[in-house]
Design an enzyme around this catalytic site. Structure first.
Site, short mmCIF file in Angstrom:
data_model
loop_
_atom_site.label_atom_id
_atom_site.label_comp_id
_atom_site.label_asym_id
_atom_site.label_seq_id
_atom_site.Cartn_x
_atom_site.Cartn_y
_atom_site.Cartn_z
N LEU A 75 0.99 -1.31 0.01
CA LEU A 75 0.19 -0.16 -0.06
C LEU A 75 0.94 1.24 -0.01
CD1 LEU A 75 -2.85 -0.39 2.56
CD2 LEU A 75 -3.19 0.16 0.05
N ASP A 76 0.63 2.40 -0.93
CA ASP A 76 1.24 3.38 -0.88
C ASP A 76 1.67 4.03 0.48
OD1 ASP A 76 2.15 3.34 -3.59
OD2 ASP A 76 0.45 4.24 -4.08
N PRO A 77 2.64 5.10 0.92
CA PRO A 77 2.21 5.57 2.06
C PRO A 77 1.30 6.60 2.19
CG PRO A 77 4.66 5.70 1.20
CD PRO A 77 3.67 4.87 0.26
#
Length: 232
Positions: A51-53
């Site tokens: 998951l992207d930050p």
């Protein structure tokens, strides 16, 4: 939970906080479990799908022998909710970079938005964002992008099973999408803006499901830490 169970294999459902990397979340759990259960230094632990930050939500972390199931879990359909802001674009298709262009929105109506979603149902061609971790010529795309290098990105097939608009408060459009592995929701936001004859970028994203696993059954890394402190 005990050391034997962790080494044999556990599936842990984590609700990843905003601005945390998936790697950070795994490391946090690794530290907690090693300290609490006196596990070997190199016990197996990993996540099933980055998951992207700037995204929150379901991160599946597997331990022990269950790490062999990661590929299988990653292949399952995923569900996300989020917000697209129309009328503006960014190079990263989200809030990681600054706005680079603005577009008209006066023509965008609720009817047009709802009609446009139909273009994205089923198998579609999608280009990954230039700010992504896919490798090209031995370097990650975001490394090329940050160096100001232009690269040709090949489109790939992906499948959108459901694309529902849940709120329209222009310029914000909230959505829920169910999609196949490898779908970039940032690219979907960008392409959706184009299809509206405007622009679009992603301003919020939350992963709610992977297969039958739901974020409703997940806990934050801090709550996980507290839970295992309380067990002492």
């Amino acid at each position: 939970m005990n050391a034997e169970e962790i080494l044999a294999g556990k599936v842990l459902l984590i609700d990843k906080p905003l601005k945390w990397s998936s790697f950070q979340a795994v490391n946090k759990l690794k530290y907690i479990l090693k300290r609490k259960y006196d596990l070997p230094k190199k016990f197996k632990i990993g996540h099933a799908g980055t998951l992207d930050p700037l995204a929150t939500g379901l991160l599946i972390i597997c331990t022990g022998k269950f790490t062999k199931s990661i590929t299988e879990i990653q292949a399952q359909a995923k569900e996300y909710t989020g917000t697209i802001v129309v009328g503006v674009t960014t190079p990263s298709y989200d809030l990681e970079t600054e706005i680079d262009a603005t577009f008209p929105t006066e023509h965008i109506t609720e009817a047009l938005i709802l009609e446009t979603t139909k273009q994205f149902i089923g198998e579609i061609d999608q280009k990954p964002p230039v700010f992504s971790a896919i490798k090209k010529d031995g370097k990650r795309l975001y490394e090329h992008a940050r160096a100001g290098e232009e690269v040709e990105i090949q489109s790939r097939k992906t499948t959108i099973y459901e694309f529902e608009i849940t709120r329209i408060q222009l310029p914000e459009v909230d959505f829920r999408v169910k999609c196949s592995k490898g779908t970039y929701i940032r690219s979907l936001a960008y392409d959706f803006g184009l299809a509206l004859h405007s622009g679009g970028h992603l301003t919020a994203l939350r992963r709610t499901k992977i297969g039958d696993y739901s974020v409703e059954n997940a806990i934050t890394p801090d709550d996980f830490a507290q839970l295992h402190e309380d067990e002492k």
